[in-house]
Design a protein around this motif. Structure first.
Motif, PDB file in Angstrom:
ATOM      1  N   VAL A 680      37.239 -22.530  11.923  1.00  0.00           N
ATOM      2  CA  VAL A 680      37.329 -23.715  12.773  1.00  0.00           C
ATOM      3  C   VAL A 680      38.804 -24.040  12.934  1.00  0.00           C
ATOM      4  O   VAL A 680      39.503 -24.289  11.941  1.00  0.00           O
ATOM      5  N   ASP A 681      39.292 -23.989  14.175  1.00  0.00           N
ATOM      6  CA  ASP A 681      40.723 -24.199  14.453  1.00  0.00           C
ATOM      7  C   ASP A 681      41.588 -23.245  13.632  1.00  0.00           C
ATOM      8  O   ASP A 681      42.664 -23.626  13.137  1.00  0.00           O
ATOM      9  N   GLY A 682      41.118 -22.010  13.467  1.00  0.00           N
ATOM     10  CA  GLY A 682      41.868 -21.020  12.718  1.00  0.00           C
ATOM     11  C   GLY A 682      41.784 -21.169  11.212  1.00  0.00           C
ATOM     12  O   GLY A 682      42.325 -20.342  10.474  1.00  0.00           O
ATOM     13  N   ARG A 683      41.078 -22.192  10.742  1.00  0.00           N
ATOM     14  CA  ARG A 683      40.959 -22.434   9.309  1.00  0.00           C
ATOM     15  C   ARG A 683      39.674 -21.788   8.786  1.00  0.00           C
ATOM     16  O   ARG A 683      38.609 -21.952   9.385  1.00  0.00           O
ATOM     17  N   ASP A 684      39.771 -21.084   7.659  1.00  0.00           N
ATOM     18  CA  ASP A 684      38.618 -20.431   7.041  1.00  0.00           C
ATOM     19  C   ASP A 684      37.732 -21.504   6.406  1.00  0.00           C
ATOM     20  O   ASP A 684      38.143 -22.201   5.470  1.00  0.00           O
ATOM     21  N   VAL A 685      36.484 -21.670   6.919  1.00  0.00           N
ATOM     22  CA  VAL A 685      35.588 -22.710   6.402  1.00  0.00           C
ATOM     23  C   VAL A 685      34.278 -22.159   5.866  1.00  0.00           C
ATOM     24  O   VAL A 685      33.429 -22.923   5.414  1.00  0.00           O
ATOM     25  N   GLY A 686      34.088 -20.823   5.914  1.00  0.00           N
ATOM     26  CA  GLY A 686      32.829 -20.306   5.414  1.00  0.00           C
ATOM     27  C   GLY A 686      32.762 -18.797   5.529  1.00  0.00           C
ATOM     28  O   GLY A 686      33.700 -18.123   5.972  1.00  0.00           O
ATOM     29  N   SER A 687      31.614 -18.273   5.105  1.00  0.00           N
ATOM     30  CA  SER A 687      31.406 -16.829   5.136  1.00  0.00           C
ATOM     31  C   SER A 687      29.931 -16.551   5.390  1.00  0.00           C
ATOM     32  O   SER A 687      29.080 -17.429   5.238  1.00  0.00           O
ATOM     33  N   PHE A 688      29.635 -15.287   5.752  1.00  0.00           N
ATOM     34  CA  PHE A 688      28.248 -14.900   5.987  1.00  0.00           C
ATOM     35  C   PHE A 688      28.149 -13.393   5.839  1.00  0.00           C
ATOM     36  O   PHE A 688      29.158 -12.665   5.905  1.00  0.00           O
ATOM     37  N   GLY A 689      26.945 -12.906   5.651  1.00  0.00           N
ATOM     38  CA  GLY A 689      26.736 -11.469   5.567  1.00  0.00           C
ATOM     39  C   GLY A 689      25.461 -11.138   4.823  1.00  0.00           C
ATOM     40  O   GLY A 689      24.698 -12.020   4.403  1.00  0.00           O
ATOM     41  N   GLN A 690      25.247  -9.838   4.657  1.00  0.00           N
ATOM     42  CA  GLN A 690      24.061  -9.368   3.933  1.00  0.00           C
ATOM     43  C   GLN A 690      24.359  -9.348   2.446  1.00  0.00           C
ATOM     44  O   GLN A 690      25.426  -8.910   2.014  1.00  0.00           O
ATOM     45  N   VAL A 691      23.418  -9.854   1.651  1.00  0.00           N
ATOM     46  CA  VAL A 691      23.608  -9.903   0.199  1.00  0.00           C
ATOM     47  C   VAL A 691      23.686  -8.480  -0.333  1.00  0.00           C
ATOM     48  O   VAL A 691      22.937  -7.581   0.066  1.00  0.00           O
ATOM     49  N   HIS A 692      24.615  -8.259  -1.258  1.00  0.00           N
ATOM     50  CA  HIS A 692      24.860  -6.932  -1.822  1.00  0.00           C
ATOM     51  C   HIS A 692      23.583  -6.387  -2.470  1.00  0.00           C
ATOM     52  O   HIS A 692      22.861  -7.121  -3.143  1.00  0.00           O
ATOM     53  N   PRO A 693      23.284  -5.086  -2.265  1.00  0.00           N
ATOM     54  CA  PRO A 693      22.068  -4.507  -2.858  1.00  0.00           C
ATOM     55  C   PRO A 693      21.988  -4.679  -4.372  1.00  0.00           C
ATOM     56  O   PRO A 693      20.896  -4.857  -4.916  1.00  0.00           O
ATOM     57  N   ASP A 694      23.125  -4.612  -5.067  1.00  0.00           N
ATOM     58  CA  ASP A 694      23.087  -4.784  -6.529  1.00  0.00           C
ATOM     59  C   ASP A 694      22.617  -6.191  -6.901  1.00  0.00           C
ATOM     60  O   ASP A 694      21.907  -6.371  -7.895  1.00  0.00           O
ATOM     61  N   VAL A 695      23.034  -7.191  -6.113  1.00  0.00           N
ATOM     62  CA  VAL A 695      22.604  -8.566  -6.388  1.00  0.00           C
ATOM     63  C   VAL A 695      21.107  -8.698  -6.115  1.00  0.00           C
ATOM     64  O   VAL A 695      20.372  -9.306  -6.897  1.00  0.00           O
ATOM     65  N   CYS A 696      20.624  -8.123  -5.005  1.00  0.00           N
ATOM     66  CA  CYS A 696      19.191  -8.180  -4.700  1.00  0.00           C
ATOM     67  C   CYS A 696      18.381  -7.500  -5.794  1.00  0.00           C
ATOM     68  O   CYS A 696      17.302  -7.982  -6.190  1.00  0.00           O
ATOM     69  N   GLU A 697      18.892  -6.387  -6.314  1.00  0.00           N
ATOM     70  CA  GLU A 697      18.179  -5.679  -7.378  1.00  0.00           C
ATOM     71  C   GLU A 697      18.082  -6.522  -8.642  1.00  0.00           C
ATOM     72  O   GLU A 697      17.060  -6.504  -9.335  1.00  0.00           O
ATOM     73  N   ALA A 698      19.126  -7.283  -8.938  1.00  0.00           N
ATOM     74  CA  ALA A 698      19.106  -8.137 -10.124  1.00  0.00           C
ATOM     75  C   ALA A 698      18.032  -9.207 -10.027  1.00  0.00           C
ATOM     76  O   ALA A 698      17.549  -9.703 -11.054  1.00  0.00           O
ATOM     77  N   TYR A 709      22.910 -14.070   3.678  1.00  0.00           N
ATOM     78  CA  TYR A 709      23.390 -15.327   3.098  1.00  0.00           C
ATOM     79  C   TYR A 709      24.574 -15.829   3.902  1.00  0.00           C
ATOM     80  O   TYR A 709      25.445 -15.052   4.338  1.00  0.00           O
ATOM     81  N   GLY A 710      24.610 -17.135   4.129  1.00  0.00           N
ATOM     82  CA  GLY A 710      25.737 -17.780   4.793  1.00  0.00           C
ATOM     83  C   GLY A 710      26.121 -19.044   4.057  1.00  0.00           C
ATOM     84  O   GLY A 710      25.265 -19.718   3.469  1.00  0.00           O
ATOM     85  N   GLU A 711      27.406 -19.375   4.094  1.00  0.00           N
ATOM     86  CA  GLU A 711      27.870 -20.543   3.343  1.00  0.00           C
ATOM     87  C   GLU A 711      28.993 -21.227   4.102  1.00  0.00           C
ATOM     88  O   GLU A 711      29.865 -20.571   4.680  1.00  0.00           O
ATOM     89  N   LEU A 712      28.960 -22.547   4.107  1.00  0.00           N
ATOM     90  CA  LEU A 712      30.026 -23.356   4.687  1.00  0.00           C
ATOM     91  C   LEU A 712      30.638 -24.216   3.597  1.00  0.00           C
ATOM     92  O   LEU A 712      29.919 -24.843   2.813  1.00  0.00           O
ATOM     93  N   ARG A 713      31.965 -24.253   3.556  1.00  0.00           N
ATOM     94  CA  ARG A 713      32.651 -25.151   2.632  1.00  0.00           C
ATOM     95  C   ARG A 713      32.793 -26.498   3.340  1.00  0.00           C
ATOM     96  O   ARG A 713      33.739 -26.712   4.108  1.00  0.00           O
ATOM     97  N   VAL A 714      31.865 -27.374   3.066  1.00  0.00           N
ATOM     98  CA  VAL A 714      31.790 -28.638   3.812  1.00  0.00           C
ATOM     99  C   VAL A 714      33.058 -29.456   3.636  1.00  0.00           C
ATOM    100  O   VAL A 714      33.528 -30.118   4.567  1.00  0.00           O
ATOM    101  N   ASP A 715      33.639 -29.422   2.438  1.00  0.00           N
ATOM    102  CA  ASP A 715      34.867 -30.191   2.200  1.00  0.00           C
ATOM    103  C   ASP A 715      36.026 -29.703   3.066  1.00  0.00           C
ATOM    104  O   ASP A 715      36.988 -30.451   3.289  1.00  0.00           O
ATOM    105  N   ALA A 716      35.948 -28.451   3.524  1.00  0.00           N
ATOM    106  CA  ALA A 716      37.035 -27.899   4.331  1.00  0.00           C
ATOM    107  C   ALA A 716      36.854 -28.170   5.822  1.00  0.00           C
ATOM    108  O   ALA A 716      37.746 -27.873   6.613  1.00  0.00           O
TER     109      ALA A 716
END
Length: 844
Positions: A680-698, A709-716
């Motif tokens: 947002v306005d060039g500022r990094d406020v979140g991330s998204f993508g496919q959860v790593h297979p190792d994490v899914c296996e766990a 999975y997607g995540e927003l840093r609301v404070d940012a």
């Protein structure tokens, strides 16, 4: 709790003689002092035409043995009425008369009509027909001294009334009576509380009347002996008042105890003293196995933990809960023993629960009634009414004391009141409010008042309780809508150093939650406690040093506070996937906890902030496709990006996506080849993508299901700019599809940015209202990514990206020729930009 407007009117005097506000305003005033109004019922408005009528003559009905022709006088004319009641008084008696045109509470409108050939012009009514009492055996016979023609509502207060149903919280036993509610309203509205003038009864001492054997369970007991009582029906005003409040009139003695109960909130009990062995009572614990038949004909087997009021030989009442049938007051009783007491609340609660009895008395005693002045006032009020309405004469009394709660002495600091409330209430106003609530205030030291709360307010125990009372009466709506942080007395300062400037407001946070829910996601509230091993699987061992470890974790809960929202969402997803094959679409907006760099800035809370962990706010989304829909295009990185961008757009923020670094340790939980950043306005406020297979296996999630999975840093997130409304386009749009042959390393967002930049540079300003890139009729954005194809027909390392571009003018229709010309220029300009990264970029 039912509260009568008429009764409140008698207890409140307005210095300006305006009377009480209307029902709606009174409802609002009661609510404003913290007493919730659950319902408002108006009674008797239709009874205005009712009058007092005098019986002139009674004659047999010529055609019916059970009917009689009664001639009435309303003070001006004679009126014939046919009546079948057996208790019509002799000539000269007074009755309640409803003339023609009156609408009774049941909805019947009276008309002049013939009854078995005789004209009847109205109706002589019973209590039940007027909905002012339960008696339906005969008509209402009024006092003979009343004047014919007087309106009934002028003679009996409460026939026309408004009753407020209040929900009283357990900490406010004082509000379980009209005086308590009137006291709050008097302080709120500036009225004077006008309780009946009551003198402490001075009677001969009868020490043998009351014996105290349970001082730890009965803190105070007043006993008064009366003689010469005449037990009979109560006056009409008493019966009407009790009926309006849902109580059944019984006889004048019992009705007096109920009247005082509803007035002062103090339960009383009257015994037939002639039925008591030795004419006395003993306050004692019950003996295991003793029995008692209560007033409702229930036979109880008592326990040693029960407190009873006994005579010289046997229990006569279950103390604070219900009286016994053997000593109940019945017609013919002439000697009475009046009880007014304070019983220990917890013991009454245990007894009532064990015997499964809930009475008006136990309801109040178990919350804590007044053991001081209020108890004495209630006893004096009952004393007065017994003499006045039952002709009883007190021949002696005795008071015994036991263990009572001490009255606390509270230090109240006016500066702290201003600090906590965040507003300046003058000291004079604060003292006026407290004294209006009968709190004793000693302001000898202006900075530290000594306050003693009244005994009818057992909930006032500390300074904050008194501050709350000031706020409650002064008005919650008067509190300023500013964010403040207490610093020193009398000062306020901006909230803590860890709240970043420009952070998203609470209103926009709520809108973000609504935006996520509107996209078909299910909100969840995960546990704050977490397992260190699960957190390490999500973002490695490096964050263990940042975890907030609990010294005394709850049994069965994690020993640290969560540092990420993904483990909680994966727990929920694994549980759902194991139980059904449907899609799982979850989101959570909550805080994580981790130790960070302490703030170096100075400020009002700096010293405390340096000792506390960070509590950043996160918004997280987890998507798992249905078991038979592994190709669901909404459950991939692009679908997640669109979901997050749409949610941000809903709150007024324009966001874009960008590729993420392959070796970014903060995104170790995501697949290296399927992840990105939200900007947002060039500022990094979140991330998204496919959860790593190792994490899914766990988490034992099936390999064939892509978990995104997607995540927003609301404070940012910055505060959105105010939304500017724009009229809907009046003319249709058109679109062009564009398929590009691109290197897979070029993100779709880069292509969209290139097309947008080329379109901005291609607008022909020499033309009036030229076509331009714009949102189409069905689209949500000017440029839509329709398909990203990789496979047969496309070389390895390349992809076919299909986009749809919308074009329109603002105030006219566009032609195909001019749109095609603009489109060609835009595509060529975008390819010039893209070929700097991929020389082989070209249309397909």
């Amino acid at each position: 709790m039912l509260i009568s407007r008429t009764w409140l009117q008698q207890l409140l005097l307005d210095p300006a003689e305006r009377g009480l506000p209307d029902d709606e305003a009174l409802d609002a005033a009661i609510t404003s002092v913290g007493l919730e109004v659950e319902g408002v019922t108006t009674h008797g408005a239709c009874l205005t035409p009712m009058v007092v009528a005098e019986v002139v003559s009674i004659e047999p009905h010529p055609s019916a043995d059970r009917l009689r022709l009664v001639t009435l006088s309303d003070g001006e004319q004679s009126i014939p009425v046919v009546c079948g009641a057996p208790n019509v008084p002799e000539p000269g008696g007074k009755v309640a008369f409803a003339p023609v045109g009156t609408t009774l509470p049941g909805g019947l409108t009276l008309e002049a009509r013939e009854v078995r050939g005789v004209l009847s012009q109205g109706m002589i009514c019973s209590e039940q027909e007027l909905d002012i009492g339960p008696d339906h055996e005969g008509i209402m016979v009024l006092p003979a001294k009343w004047r014919a023609g007087d309106r009934l509502i002028d003679r009996v207060a409460g026939i026309v009334d408004t009753v407020f149903e209040l929900s009283i919280t357990p900490n406010r036993p004082d509000a379980l009576g009209h005086v308590g509610v009137a006291r709050d309203l008097a302080a709120k509205l500036g009225y004077t509380l006008a309780v009946p003038p009551l003198a402490d009864p001075r009677v001969p001492s009868l020490p043998e009347l009351v014996t105290q054997q349970a001082p730890d369970r009965c803190g105070r007991y007043f006993g008064y002996a009366f003689e010469g009582a005449k037990v009979g029906p109560s006056p009409l005003w008493v019966r009407v008042r009790l009926h309006r409040l849902g109580l059944r009139p019984i006889n004048n003695v019992v009705d007096i105890t109920n009247l005082v109960l509803m007035e002062w909130g103090q339960p009383l009990h009257a015994f037939d003293r002639s039925a008591l062995a030795d004419g006395r009572v003993v306050v004692r614990p019950a003996q295991a196995g003793e029995t008692l038949v209560t007033l409702d004909d229930s036979e109880l087997e008592l326990r040693a933990d029960d407190l009873v009021i006994a005579d010289a030989t046997a229990p006569q009442a279950l103390a604070g809960v219900m009286g016994g049938k053997a000593s109940g007051v019945e017609p013919g009783c002439t000697t009475l023993l009046l009880e007014a007491a304070w019983f220990e609340p917890r013991a009454i609660r245990r007894t009532a629960r064990h015997h499964q009895i809930s009475s008006d008395s136990s309801f109040r005693f178990e919350r804590g009634v007044d053991h001081g002045l209020g108890l004495a006032r209630a006893a004096a009020r009952a004393f007065e009414l017994l003499e006045k309405l039952a002709g009883a004469r007190c021949v002696g009394g005795h008071r015994v004391d036991g263990d009572r709660p001490p009255v606390p002495e509270i230090i109240m600091r006016p500066d702290r009141t201003r600090m906590v409330l965040g507003m300046d209430i003058p000291d004079k106003q604060t003292r006026k409010i407290l004294r209006g609530l009968e709190v004793e205030v000693d302001p000898t030291d202006p900075s530290r008042w000594i306050c003693r709360p009244p005994t009818h307010r057992p909930d006032l125990q500390r300074e904050e309780d008194l501050i709350e009372e000031v706020m409650r009466i002064n008005g919650l709506d008067a509190l300023p809508a500013v964010a403040t942080m207490p610093t020193a007395f009398g000062q306020t300062a901006p909230t803590g150093l860890r709240s970043p400037a420009g952070a998203l407001s609470q209103r926009h946070q709520d809108q973000l939650v609504d935006a996520l829910a509107a996209q078909g996601l299910h909100e969840m509230l995960g546990l704050t406690f977490a397992e260190p091993d699960k957190l390490a699987r999500v973002h490695g061992e490096a964050t263990k040093a940042q975890a907030v470890v609990l010294d005394n974790p709850m049994r069965g809960m994690g020993p640290v506070l969560r540092t990420h929202l993904l483990p909680g969402l994966l727990d929920a997803a694994a549980l759902n996937v194991a139980r059904h094959a449907r899609a799982v679409r979850l989101f959570e907006v909550g805080r994580i906890y981790l130790w960070g760099e302490p703030p170096t800035e100075d400020g009002p809370t700096a010293a405390i902030d340096r000792q506390l962990p960070d509590e950043p706010l996160r918004a997280a989304v987890l998507l798992v496709p249905a078991r038979n829909e592994t190709a669901d295009t909404s459950v991939d990185g692009r679908g997640m990006a669109g979901l997050l961008l749409d949610a941000l757009q809903h709150i007024g923020l324009v966001a874009t996506t960008a590729p993420a670094e392959v070796d970014d340790p903060a995104l170790a939980h995501l697949h290296p080849g399927v992840r990105g950043r939200v900007l947002v306005d060039g500022r990094d406020v979140g991330s998204f993508g496919q959860v790593h297979p190792d994490v899914c296996e766990a988490w034992d999630l099936p390999d064939e299901l892509p978990v995104v999975y997607g995540e927003l840093r609301v404070d940012a997130l910055p505060q959105p700019q105010p939304v500017r409304a724009q009229g809907l386009p009046r003319f249709p749009a058109t679109s062009r599809d564009l398929s590009l042959n691109l290197d897979t390393a070029i993100p779709a967002s880069v292509v969209v940015d290139a097309l947008t930049e080329a379109a901005a540079a291609s607008i022909d300003t020499s033309v009036d209202d030229p076509p331009r890139l714009a949102v189409g009729d069905q689209a949500r954005t000017p440029i839509e990514v329709v398909e990203d194809y990789r496979g047969k027909g496309v070389p390895d390392g390349r992809r076919a990206l299909l986009l749809r571009l919308g074009y329109r003018a603002q105030e006219r229709s566009v032609t195909d020729a001019e749109v095609q010309q603009l489109h060609d220029v835009v595509v060529e300009g975008a390819l010039t930009i893209l070929r700097q990264r991929d020389p082989e970029a070209a249309p397909r």
